[in-house]
Enzyme design. Structure first.
Site, mmCIF file in Angstrom:
data_model
loop_
_atom_site.group_PDB
_atom_site.id
_atom_site.type_symbol
_atom_site.label_atom_id
_atom_site.label_comp_id
_atom_site.label_asym_id
_atom_site.label_seq_id
_atom_site.Cartn_x
_atom_site.Cartn_y
_atom_site.Cartn_z
ATOM 1 C CG ASP A 26 58.483 -61.664 75.346
ATOM 2 O OD1 ASP A 26 59.326 -62.288 76.012
ATOM 3 O OD2 ASP A 26 57.276 -61.614 75.671
ATOM 4 C CB SER A 27 63.844 -61.317 77.426
ATOM 5 O OG SER A 27 64.447 -62.174 76.477
ATOM 6 C CG ASP B 203 58.894 -65.125 73.332
ATOM 7 O OD1 ASP B 203 57.892 -65.854 73.386
ATOM 8 O OD2 ASP B 203 59.481 -64.668 74.332
ATOM 9 C CE LYS C 156 59.248 -68.270 74.943
ATOM 10 N NZ LYS C 156 58.258 -67.556 75.774
ATOM 11 C CD GLU D 113 54.783 -64.994 78.147
ATOM 12 O OE1 GLU D 113 53.936 -64.476 78.912
ATOM 13 O OE2 GLU D 113 55.953 -64.573 78.067
ATOM 14 C CD GLU E 200 60.063 -66.926 83.107
ATOM 15 O OE1 GLU E 200 59.672 -67.047 81.919
ATOM 16 O OE2 GLU E 200 60.561 -65.875 83.558
#
Ligand code: KIV
Length: 261
Positions: free
Chosen positions: A44-45, A83, A113, A115, A180
């Site tokens: 999602d970056s 993501d 993925k 979070e 991270e």
């Protein structure tokens, strides 16, 4: 050889490190895949690196699906992980499943993925046949709740919480977890405590794998975080090439007979 989630587990078991790069398009996916990068993360970056947003919160699932399609169509060997963007899985395990099924069907990615220690969501996806990568430590989608871009797990209490989060992610059935912005010693300890592989970004050398955002890795973004490393200066190379092209067009030096019919 096709990289599977089981391949990463085997690499951890045999003490071999592996690499992950983000990718959002055909060309980088083809190049990184051919270079043997084991995992391509449709991160999602893309929100910051492709869509020019200030954070990863703004990007939507609809915006990310085409990036996932391009990467999954282009990778031959790499494991492609999609993501899940903010807002696509937090409400409930059912919401996570509905959106993950869409991702798997429409993009062809091999895993998703998400979070945070979202045990219910992870368990529901895994039970439904969708491999899940966890993400702990600094979780960018919670940047405001975390009070900014800060190293996580710095004191004893925070370190204990992070350990518990990682164990919860493993117990829920995730096949790997991203760590991270975590102190290197803590990331190494968590790595030895878990059966599943850890993938570090700003987490030192003791994790099983490493991940970098490709625009940082290639020196394209122009402003990389301190924990990243640029393996080339693509921004400078492209600027130079674009300047030479413009000059040649202005001077009539391009195209020549060679580039004409
Ligand atoms: O979206 C992303 O690029 C990520 C990495 C920082 C792990 O989640």
């Amino acid at each position: 050889m096709k990289i599977r989630t089981s391949t990463l587990l085997e690499l951890k078991r045999t003490g071999k490190k592996f690499s992950c790069l983000t990718s959002y398009d055909q060309q980088t996916a083809e190049i990184f895949d051919a270079a043997g990068i084991e995992v391509l993360l449709v991160g999602d970056s893309a929100s910051n690196t492709v869509l020019a947003n200030d954070d990863t919160i703004s990007v939507t699932l609809d915006e990310m699906i085409p990036f996932g399609k391009a990467v999954a169509r282009s990778a031959r060997s790499a494991l492609v992980v999609f993501d899940l963007p903010f807002g696509s899985y937090e409400e409930s395990a059912d919401q996570a499943l509905k959106n993950s099924i869409r991702v798997m069907k429409e993009t062809g990615a091999h895993a998703v993925k998400l979070e945070g220690p979202k045990s219910e969501q992870i368990r529901h996806l895994v039970d439904s046949g969708i491999p899940v990568m966890g993400h702990a430590g600094f979780t960018p989608q919670s940047v405001h709740a975390l009070g900014g871009y800060k190293i996580q797990g710095k004191n004893d209490e925070a370190a204990k919480r992070l350990r518990e989060d990682c164990l919860a992610i493993e117990e829920a059935g995730a096949f790997a977890v991203v760590l991270e912005m975590v102190p290197a010693d803590l990331a190494a300890e968590i790595t030895s405590e878990l059966t599943i592989p850890t993938i570090g970004i700003g987490a030192g050398a003791g994790t099983d794998g490493q991940v970098l955002v490709w625009t940082d890795f290639a020196g394209l973004s122009g402003r990389s975080p301190s924990f990243s490393k640029s393996y080339l200066n693509l921004r400078e190379l492209l600027t130079d090439a674009a300047t030479r092209y413009r000059t040649e067009v202005a001077e009539g030096a391009f195209p020549t007979k060679d580039q004409s019919f």
